[in-house]
Design an enzyme around this catalytic site. Structure first.
Site, PDB file in Angstrom:
ATOM      1  N   ASP A  40      -3.134   8.114   3.508  1.00 37.74           N
ATOM      2  CA  ASP A  40      -2.149   8.641   2.548  1.00 37.74           C
ATOM      3  C   ASP A  40      -1.758  10.073   2.922  1.00 37.74           C
ATOM      4  O   ASP A  40      -2.323  10.664   3.842  1.00 37.74           O
ATOM      5  CB  ASP A  40      -2.685   8.562   1.115  1.00 37.74           C
ATOM      6  CG  ASP A  40      -3.932   9.408   0.890  1.00 37.74           C
ATOM      7  OD1 ASP A  40      -3.878  10.639   1.117  1.00 37.74           O
ATOM      8  OD2 ASP A  40      -4.956   8.851   0.454  1.00 37.74           O
ATOM      9  N   ASN A  89      -8.305   8.880   5.525  1.00 35.55           N
ATOM     10  CA  ASN A  89      -7.278   8.311   4.657  1.00 35.55           C
ATOM     11  C   ASN A  89      -5.938   8.246   5.372  1.00 35.55           C
ATOM     12  O   ASN A  89      -5.597   9.111   6.166  1.00 35.55           O
ATOM     13  CB  ASN A  89      -7.140   9.135   3.385  1.00 35.55           C
ATOM     14  CG  ASN A  89      -8.405   9.110   2.564  1.00 35.55           C
ATOM     15  OD1 ASN A  89      -9.263   8.264   2.766  1.00 35.55           O
ATOM     16  ND2 ASN A  89      -8.539  10.042   1.650  1.00 35.55           N
ATOM     17  N   HIS A 104      -7.198   7.763  11.021  1.00 37.84           N
ATOM     18  CA  HIS A 104      -6.833   6.344  10.985  1.00 37.84           C
ATOM     19  C   HIS A 104      -5.333   6.121  10.844  1.00 37.84           C
ATOM     20  O   HIS A 104      -4.892   5.025  10.513  1.00 37.84           O
ATOM     21  CB  HIS A 104      -7.587   5.634   9.862  1.00 37.84           C
ATOM     22  CG  HIS A 104      -9.058   5.585  10.100  1.00 37.84           C
ATOM     23  ND1 HIS A 104      -9.971   5.394   9.093  1.00 37.84           N
ATOM     24  CD2 HIS A 104      -9.790   5.724  11.230  1.00 37.84           C
ATOM     25  CE1 HIS A 104     -11.190   5.399   9.595  1.00 37.84           C
ATOM     26  NE2 HIS A 104     -11.105   5.598  10.895  1.00 37.84           N
ATOM     27  N   ARG A 128       0.849  -1.209   0.000  1.00 41.00           N
ATOM     28  CA  ARG A 128       0.000   0.000   0.000  1.00 41.00           C
ATOM     29  C   ARG A 128       0.882   1.257   0.000  1.00 41.00           C
ATOM     30  O   ARG A 128       0.622   2.233  -0.681  1.00 41.00           O
ATOM     31  CB  ARG A 128      -0.905   0.057   1.233  1.00 41.00           C
ATOM     32  CG  ARG A 128      -1.808  -1.106   1.502  1.00 41.00           C
ATOM     33  CD  ARG A 128      -2.963  -1.307   0.541  1.00 41.00           C
ATOM     34  NE  ARG A 128      -2.637  -1.815  -0.757  1.00 41.00           N
ATOM     35  CZ  ARG A 128      -2.242  -3.078  -1.052  1.00 41.00           C
ATOM     36  NH1 ARG A 128      -2.091  -3.966  -0.119  1.00 41.00           N
ATOM     37  NH2 ARG A 128      -1.982  -3.445  -2.283  1.00 41.00           N
TER      38      ARG A 128
END
Length: 176
Positions: free
Chosen positions: A93, A91, A108, A59
Site C-alpha cells: 500500500d 506492504n 514486495h 485490493r
C-alpha cells in the site's frame, strides 16, 4: 551542527491493519478466501490472468479507500522533527507516503503501479482504476500488478540491507 540520526523502520501488515487493510495471514485474512496458488504466483498468472487481475484490482480499491493511521503519521512526524527516516516495508500500500514519509522502500512492490510482464523495470502508475486484460506496456506485453509473488525474488533486498547497514537505529513493527 551534528547530522540527524538515521532511523530505519521495518514495517509489515500490522501497521496498515489499523487502517482497515486486511492482512494476508490473519484468521480472517485474504488467504482464507483466496489460496496463494490461485492469485499470487507466476503459475497463477499463466493459468488465469483474469482471476489474478480481479484479485489485485479489488485490493487496490480497498487501499485507495484506506487512510493512514496514527502509526503512519507518527513515522512521518519523525521526519518533520528532523530525523532522517527510511522505511522498509513489506506492504504494497501507499499509506506511508500518504502520511508524509518520503523515503519508503517497498520490498514486495506497490499495488498502485503496474509493470510489464516481460521487463520488471517498466513500471506505470495507476492513478485510478485497475489493470485490465489487453493493457500492455511500451514493449507490447500484458501489464501485471507491480507486486512480488510467491516464488519470485525480492529485487530490492540488497537495497534494504544497505539501508540497514547505514542506520543509527533500527526498529521493526513486523511480528516474528
Amino acid at each position: 551542527m551534528a547530522a540527524s540520526p538515521h532511523l530505519v523502520v521495518f514495517t509489515g501488515s500490522g501497521i496498515s491493519a489499523e487502517s482497515g487493510i486486511k492482512t494476508f495471514r490473519a484468521s480472517d485474512g485474504l488467504w482464507e478466501n483466496h489460496p496463494v496458488e490461485d492469485v499470487a504466483t507466476p503459475e497463477a498468472w499463466q493459468r488465469n490472468p483474469q482471476q489474478v487481475l480481479d484479485f489485485y484490482n479489488q485490493r487496490r480499491e480497498q487501499i485507495r479507500r484506506a487512510k493512514p493511521n496514527a502509526a503512519h503519521r507518527a513515522l512521518a512526524g519523525l521526519e518533520q522533527d528532523g530525523f532522517s527516516v527510511s522505511i522498509i516495508t513489506q506492504n504494497i500500500d501507499d499509506l506511508h507516503e500518504r502520511a508524509g514519509s518520503r523515503q519508503v522502500l517497498h520490498l514486495h512492490g506497490e499495488i498502485l503501479k503496474a509493470r510489464s510482464s516481460i521487463d520488471e523495470r517498466m513500471r506505470y502508475p495507476l492513478l485510478k482504476g485497475g489493470i485490465e486484460l489487453g493493457q500492455v506496456c511500451d514493449k507490447g506485453s500484458q501489464l501485471r500488478p507491480d507486486v512480488v509473488w510467491f516464488g519470485e525474488s525480492v529485487p530490492l533486498f540488497a537495497d534494504a540491507c544497505e539501508l540497514v547497514s547505514q542506520a543509527d537505529f533500527c526498529w521493526s513493527s513486523a511480528r516474528r
